[in-house]
Design an enzyme around this catalytic site. Structure first.
Site, PDB file in Angstrom:
ATOM      1  N   CYS A  52      -9.858 -18.131   4.133  1.00 38.61           N
ATOM      2  CA  CYS A  52     -10.221 -16.890   4.828  1.00 38.61           C
ATOM      3  C   CYS A  52      -9.782 -15.660   4.051  1.00 38.61           C
ATOM      4  CB  CYS A  52      -9.609 -16.874   6.232  1.00 38.61           C
ATOM      5  SG  CYS A  52      -7.813 -17.104   6.241  1.00 38.61           S
TER       6      CYS A  52
ATOM      7  N   TYR B 263       0.829  -1.194   0.000  1.00 40.60           N
ATOM      8  CA  TYR B 263       0.000   0.000   0.000  1.00 40.60           C
ATOM      9  C   TYR B 263       0.875   1.260   0.000  1.00 40.60           C
ATOM     10  CZ  TYR B 263      -4.136  -2.937   0.634  1.00 40.60           C
ATOM     11  OH  TYR B 263      -5.134  -3.852   0.450  1.00 40.60           O
TER      12      TYR B 263
ATOM     13  N   LYS C  79       0.203 -30.896   1.467  1.00 41.45           N
ATOM     14  CA  LYS C  79      -1.141 -30.994   2.032  1.00 41.45           C
ATOM     15  C   LYS C  79      -1.193 -31.846   3.306  1.00 41.45           C
ATOM     16  CE  LYS C  79      -3.293 -28.347  -0.883  1.00 41.45           C
ATOM     17  NZ  LYS C  79      -4.523 -28.640  -1.591  1.00 41.45           N
TER      18      LYS C  79
ATOM     19  N   CYS D 198     -13.873 -19.428   8.063  1.00 41.81           N
ATOM     20  CA  CYS D 198     -12.729 -20.335   8.189  1.00 41.81           C
ATOM     21  C   CYS D 198     -13.164 -21.734   7.796  1.00 41.81           C
ATOM     22  CB  CYS D 198     -12.232 -20.326   9.635  1.00 41.81           C
ATOM     23  SG  CYS D 198     -10.886 -21.493   9.981  1.00 41.81           S
TER      24      CYS D 198
ATOM     25  N   ARG E 183      -3.886 -16.182  10.700  1.00 46.08           N
ATOM     26  CA  ARG E 183      -4.836 -17.238  10.353  1.00 46.08           C
ATOM     27  C   ARG E 183      -5.006 -18.244  11.488  1.00 46.08           C
ATOM     28  NH1 ARG E 183      -1.912 -18.908   4.888  1.00 46.08           N
ATOM     29  NH2 ARG E 183      -0.161 -18.351   6.236  1.00 46.08           N
TER      30      ARG E 183
ATOM     31  N   CYS F  20      -4.714 -24.237  12.207  1.00 47.93           N
ATOM     32  CA  CYS F  20      -4.912 -23.749  10.839  1.00 47.93           C
ATOM     33  C   CYS F  20      -4.313 -24.730   9.846  1.00 47.93           C
ATOM     34  CB  CYS F  20      -4.247 -22.378  10.723  1.00 47.93           C
ATOM     35  SG  CYS F  20      -4.173 -21.696   9.065  1.00 47.93           S
TER      36      CYS F  20
ATOM     37  N   CYS G 215      -5.051 -23.111   4.279  1.00 50.24           N
ATOM     38  CA  CYS G 215      -5.782 -23.235   3.014  1.00 50.24           C
ATOM     39  C   CYS G 215      -6.044 -21.880   2.365  1.00 50.24           C
ATOM     40  CB  CYS G 215      -7.106 -23.952   3.251  1.00 50.24           C
ATOM     41  SG  CYS G 215      -8.283 -23.031   4.265  1.00 50.24           S
TER      42      CYS G 215
ATOM     43  N   ARG H  76       5.205  -2.039  10.706  1.00 53.21           N
ATOM     44  CA  ARG H  76       4.916  -3.303  10.004  1.00 53.21           C
ATOM     45  C   ARG H  76       5.256  -3.126   8.533  1.00 53.21           C
ATOM     46  NH1 ARG H  76       1.809  -8.004   9.763  1.00 53.21           N
ATOM     47  NH2 ARG H  76       0.367  -8.199   7.996  1.00 53.21           N
TER      48      ARG H  76
ATOM     49  N   GLN I 165     -11.966 -39.472   2.590  1.00 54.44           N
ATOM     50  CA  GLN I 165     -11.486 -38.546   1.570  1.00 54.44           C
ATOM     51  C   GLN I 165     -10.293 -37.703   2.029  1.00 54.44           C
ATOM     52  OE1 GLN I 165     -15.908 -37.695   1.085  1.00 54.44           O
ATOM     53  NE2 GLN I 165     -15.073 -36.710  -0.737  1.00 54.44           N
TER      54      GLN I 165
END
Length: 663
Positions: free
Chosen positions: A359, A183, A443, A372, A330, A353, A356, A231, A433
């Site tokens: 969010c 930004y 994953k 979430c 997250r 978390c 993924c 930051r 699954q």
């Protein structure tokens, strides 16, 4: 254990109860006028209750008259006294739970702002021109820009300082200057964006002038003892054309000399957006080496973020001296009691978390409010707090299937006081699954789903687990239960393509879990998320892989940031893709396909054909459940095929319905 995480800390003259911070998470709960809402207050208060030492808000706009374009719809504001009352409600709510709170203050989105003018209803009525340091457009936003005048820069500094003063009056404990995310401040600092030729462009000293003036004006308005945190991305991740770690080390030294009390280290901007929220394909503690380099050149505390959802890894980062504080974002969405559970010795019971980025992606792509995939209450704290209420009348509930939806029903109903029996034909939680979903490289973090339920359900004496138990229709009829929940998930689907059923094929889940061997040239029919993950695994093992997909892109159902990370990797590995192609006929060694764009037919050879063409609900016991004469519910893929979020939410809201029947 976790001594570094749990010991008290200090930033400037602000004392913190531990070293676990909550980083900014955009929520889209802010009202259209820029005012904080009660829904948002409840969201932050829940994380304060869960043990966060310092919460940093999402970005708050301080300069909307000079930079009039909302960085994203529903930005919060602090550029007028009218915003102080509700901000005061927010800080009071956080303080009542023992946490401190910092405002993330921004002078604007600049060239990278993706929103529209703050006046609602003007979208599309006028051409939007973003302000910027110079004349460079953001390649992602791709909006016309105009450079700020020196007079506008000076006024922006004044506006920012006044907003910082308002934040102190509203009860904030610190101000965090938002020089991240690409930004406006970040654009001044970046050699890519800043092509000015005056005193605000060129050398690092000139590019940093705007930031240094903002720091000075902030200090002027908040006083010498009020903590000011910076930051910023310490590497923009766009190579030599951007700001890299070496220049950022010098910049952080300058910021320390200017009076900043801590450095919050991040990475990336919109052109390298996956680094803003590192995906499953990034290493855990992905930014710790960068924070270590910053820490080597400053004496003030250094904060690190980036896939620190595991307390064991967060503790290690602090032990190794790579940072002074860890900032989770997250992870707090998934588990609002993260620090509390660490302190209570319940690290295994954290709903961790899974990186993924749902969010993030859903808010960017569809402008939806925060949700979430693994925590169905995230964003709904105003209604539920962190749990469902105790049941007025206890029921006996039979849950058939120990996948995410069934486990969520069992967990919530067990916590509500019901007696629950879970039945599953496999030997583990999430034995269906998810076993395939977590098999692809990167994953494995999906192990966090069964890990949470194993820990939490294991504490509930009123929940009994029956694994290696496959129920028949007769068994269902004989179940001693008041309520039956069918959570049997789904199974791979193969459409009636000519020739498909006449030759040997294997399905992607069985390949991922090593149940089905493959050999030679691989063709994957279906280029959705599962097909792409299967290709990634097999190519890593050295196979020659092709994918055929009817849609114009592969992985269309994958979250955007994750998609942007993995697809270039697959291309570099040599994946051959046939997008916008439809299979017409399957032969023993090739498929005949139609190029939907070129209107021609092609032949694609294979030695092994893998099907990844979707999932269908497993309904083998549905009729028996319907005819049982008992109250029943169908959840997760057994009712409607979806992703993990849909499965867990369906389990949660079913548990709520079961409890609500007695109201």
């Amino acid at each position: 254990m976790f001594e570094k995480l749990l010991e008290p800390g200090r930033i400037g003259k602000m004392t913190l109860r531990n070293h676990i911070l909550m980083g900014p998470t955009e929520t889209h709960f802010t009202r259209a006028d820029g005012c904080i809402s009660q829904e948002e207050i409840a969201y932050y208060a829940q994380r304060a209750r869960g043990g966060a030492a310092l919460i940093t808000t999402h970005q708050i706009q301080a300069n909307t008259r000079i930079d009039p374009i909302d960085p994203y719809p529903r930005s919060a504001r602090m550029d007028d006294d009218a915003y102080i009352p509700m901000m005061g409600e927010l800080t009071d709510a956080v303080h009542l739970e023992g946490a401190k709170i910092s405002i993330l203050l921004s002078p604007g989105g600049g060239a990278q702002a993706l929103g529209v003018p703050y006046e609602e209803g003007t979208d599309g009525m006028t051409e939007v021109t973003n302000v910027a340091p110079g004349t460079i457009r953001c390649p992602v936003a791709n909006k016309p820009v105009r450079p700020l005048t020196v007079e506008e820069i000076h006024q922006s500094v004044i506006n920012f300082g006044k907003a910082a003063g308002r934040a102190k009056r509203a009860g904030f404990d610190a101000v965090t200057i938002h020089a991240h995310f690409g930004y406006l401040i970040a654009q001044f600092l970046s050699p890519f964006f800043n092509n000015r030729t005056d005193e605000y462009g060129g050398s690092l000293e000139n590019r940093a002038r705007f930031l240094m003036e903002l720091i000075a004006e902030t200090r002027k308005n908040v006083g010498p003892d009020f903590p000011v945190i910076l930051r910023l991305a310490v590497d923009e991740k766009i190579g030599e054309k951007g700001r890299q770690i070496g220049e950022s080390m010098e910049l952080c030294r300058m910021a320390e000399q200017a009076g900043v009390d801590a450095i919050d280290c991040a990475a990336g901007l919109l052109m390298s957006i996956p680094w803003l929220c590192p995906t499953v394909y990034h290493d855990k503690a992905a930014l710790a080496e960068y924070s270590a380099q910053i820490r080597s050149v400053v004496k003030i505390p250094v904060i690190v973020q980036g896939r620190l959802q595991d307390p064991e890894i967060a503790e290690q980062v602090l032990e190794e001296g790579k940072a002074d504080f860890v900032s989770l974002s997250r992870a707090w969405i998934a588990e609002p009691e993260w620090a509390k559970k660490v302190a209570c010795g319940d690290a295994e019971g954290i709903r961790r978390c899974v990186s993924c980025n749902h969010c993030i992606g859903d808010r960017i792509a569809n402008l939806r409010v925060l949700r979430c995939r693994v925590n169905p209450i995230a964003g709904r704290e105003w209604k539920y707090g962190n749990s469902l209420p105790k049941a007025q009348e206890k029921k006996h509930i039979a849950v058939i299937g120990a996948g995410p939806s069934g486990l969520e029903v069992a967990f919530r109903c067990g916590k509500m006081g019901h007696t629950v029996d879970i039945y599953d034909r496999t030997d583990r939680f999430c034995g269906g699954q998810i076993q395939a979903a977590k098999a692809s490289p990167g994953k494995e973090v999906l192990n966090n789903v069964p890990r949470f339920y194993e820990a939490q359900i294991g504490k509930l004496e009123n929940v009994r687990v029956h694994l290696n138990t496959e129920l028949s229709e007769q068994d269902v009829k004989q179940l001693d239960a008041d309520v039956i929940v069918l959570a049997t998930g789904g199974h791979p689907f193969v459409p009636p393509i000519p020739g498909m059923l006449e030759i040997p094929t294997v399905n992607a889940p069985d390949v991922l879990t090593k149940k089905s061997p493959v050999s030679g040239r691989i063709l994957i029919a279906g280029g959705g998320q599962t097909g792409v993950e299967c290709a990634y695994q097999l190519m890593g093992e050295g196979y020659d892989v092709s994918i055929i997909e009817m849609l114009p892109m592969l992985g269309a159902d994958e979250e955007q940031l994750t998609h942007m990370t993995i697809m270039p990797v697959l291309e570099e590995m040599g994946l051959k893709s046939y997008v916008s192609h439809q299979i017409l006929h399957v032969f023993p060694d090739h498929v005949q396909a139609s190029d939907l764009l070129g209107n021609k037919e092609v032949e694609i050879p294979f030695d092994t054909l893998i099907t990844s063409l979707g999932t269908r609900s497993e309904t083998g016991l549905l009729e028996a459940v319907q005819n049982s004469g008992k109250e029943y519910y169908v959840v997760g893929d057994a009712g409607r095929v979806g992703n993990i979020r849909a499965a867990i939410e369906s389990g949660f809201f079913t548990a709520e319905k079961i409890g609500r029947e007695e109201d």
